[in-house]
Write an enzyme that holds these catalytic residues in place. Structure first.
Site, PDB file in Angstrom:
ATOM      1  N   SER A   1     150.130  -5.702  26.193  1.00  0.00           N
ATOM      2  CA  SER A   1     149.019  -4.785  26.455  1.00  0.00           C
ATOM      3  C   SER A   1     148.746  -3.877  25.259  1.00  0.00           C
ATOM      4  O   SER A   1     149.624  -3.617  24.432  1.00  0.00           O
ATOM      5  CB  SER A   1     149.345  -3.904  27.669  1.00  0.00           C
ATOM      6  OG  SER A   1     149.690  -4.697  28.771  1.00  0.00           O
TER       7      SER A   1
HETATM    8  N1  SAH Z   1     154.242  -6.028  30.380  1.00  0.00           N
HETATM    9  C1  SAH Z   1     154.033  -7.048  29.370  1.00  0.00           C
HETATM   10  C2  SAH Z   1     152.631  -7.615  29.351  1.00  0.00           C
HETATM   11  C3  SAH Z   1     152.374  -8.411  30.515  1.00  0.00           C
HETATM   12  S1  SAH Z   1     151.306  -9.788  30.383  1.00  0.00           S
HETATM   13  C4  SAH Z   1     154.384  -6.571  27.993  1.00  0.00           C
HETATM   14  O1  SAH Z   1     154.758  -5.393  27.834  1.00  0.00           O
HETATM   15  O2  SAH Z   1     154.350  -7.385  27.082  1.00  0.00           O
HETATM   16  C5  SAH Z   1     151.494 -10.257  32.072  1.00  0.00           C
HETATM   17  C6  SAH Z   1     152.697 -11.072  32.336  1.00  0.00           C
HETATM   18  O3  SAH Z   1     152.788 -11.240  33.738  1.00  0.00           O
HETATM   19  C7  SAH Z   1     152.647 -12.469  31.739  1.00  0.00           C
HETATM   20  O4  SAH Z   1     153.762 -12.691  30.945  1.00  0.00           O
HETATM   21  C8  SAH Z   1     152.612 -13.375  32.964  1.00  0.00           C
HETATM   22  O5  SAH Z   1     153.282 -14.607  32.772  1.00  0.00           O
HETATM   23  C9  SAH Z   1     153.322 -12.509  34.002  1.00  0.00           C
HETATM   24  N2  SAH Z   1     153.051 -12.859  35.400  1.00  0.00           N
HETATM   25  C10 SAH Z   1     151.886 -13.221  35.991  1.00  0.00           C
HETATM   26  N3  SAH Z   1     152.062 -13.435  37.304  1.00  0.00           N
HETATM   27  C11 SAH Z   1     153.384 -13.220  37.556  1.00  0.00           C
HETATM   28  C12 SAH Z   1     154.182 -13.297  38.724  1.00  0.00           C
HETATM   29  N4  SAH Z   1     153.674 -13.644  39.917  1.00  0.00           N
HETATM   30  N5  SAH Z   1     155.497 -13.012  38.618  1.00  0.00           N
HETATM   31  C13 SAH Z   1     156.042 -12.658  37.432  1.00  0.00           C
HETATM   32  N6  SAH Z   1     155.334 -12.568  36.285  1.00  0.00           N
HETATM   33  C14 SAH Z   1     154.016 -12.842  36.340  1.00  0.00           C
END
Ligand code: SAH
Length: 213
Positions: free
Chosen positions: A62
């Site tokens: 993000s």
């Molecule tokens: N917080 C992260 C950015 C998140 S991007 C950072 O600091 O880099 C969103 C992430 O959520 C992605 O890696 C995606 O694979 C994950 N995601 C999406 N749906 C999910 C789910 N149901 N359970 C776990 N992770 C999930």
């Protein structure tokens, strides 16, 4: 490469403090953490710029301001347990850990999970526990959590997460029907009551769950 210490200082001053985030614990975490180690090497030179960046598998780390704003809104205090759904690069989890939280973070994509786990090991950040799973089910073994932060967006708030939120507790989650446009919702649990408040527009990647979304 540009000097990371000066880049971090500038990022905090120009992108974060200038937009109203003032929690000293958040600012200190973001001044200290080496964000360039959380992105792919090819993008390291952009690690302190004002936007999200690709981390592989179609996912993103993000924008720094969003990480700062959510970390402040969460009102984390040292010793609190925090559940994060969507580990991604691990940067948000690292910010929360730097603020003194015990962080439990869940990621569904194997490659990102292993990369994040290696980062935490290399940084000797042992207060972050990781799990490879569908985070819409939460992480029941360590519930309840004082704070929950979801860093991917879906059309509704998964019920298990509300159940696993402590009382009192705060949760932040992007909620929206359409891809990459959501409202950031703050959910507060107090004396058995659950209330929601809108915290504005956000643009997260999809929360992929078992709900047929
Ligand atoms: N917080 C992260 C950015 C998140 S991007 C950072 O600091 O880099 C969103 C992430 O959520 C992605 O890696 C995606 O694979 C994950 N995601 C999406 N749906 C999910 C789910 N149901 N359970 C776990 N992770 C999930």
């Amino acid at each position: 490469m540009v000097d990371p210490v000066r880049s971090r200082e500038r990022m905090v001053r120009e992108q974060i403090e200038a937009r109203g985030v003032s929690d000293p614990a958040v600012l200190s975490a973001m001044r200290s953490l080496h964000r360039h180690l959380f992105v792919e090497e090819a993008f390291a030179y952009k690690a302190y710029s004002d936007g999200p960046l690709p981390i592989g598998e179609g996912q993103t780390i993000s924008q720094p301001f969003i990480v700062a704003r959510m970390s402040e809104l969460l009102q984390v205090e040292p010793g609190m347990s925090v559940l994060e759904i969507g580990t991604g690069s691990g940067y948000q989890a690292a910010v929360l850990a730097h603020m003194g939280a015990d962080v439990y973070t869940v990621e569904r994509i194997k490659k990102l999970f292993f990369a994040a786990r290696k980062r935490f090991m290399d940084m000797r950040m042992f207060s972050v526990k990781l799990k490879l799973d569908d985070g819409t089910m939460g992480w029941p073994e360590h519930a309840p959590y004082d704070r929950i932060i979801v860093t991917a967006g879906g059309p509704e708030v998964p019920e298990p997460l509300i159940d696993q939120l402590a009382d009192p507790g705060r949760m932040l989650i992007p909620v929206g029907e359409s891809k990459r446009v959501q409202r950031l919702v703050l959910i507060e649990k107090l004396d058995g009551r659950v209330t929601r408040s809108d915290q504005g527009d956000v643009a997260f990647v999809d929360l992929v769950g078992q709900h047929g979304w």
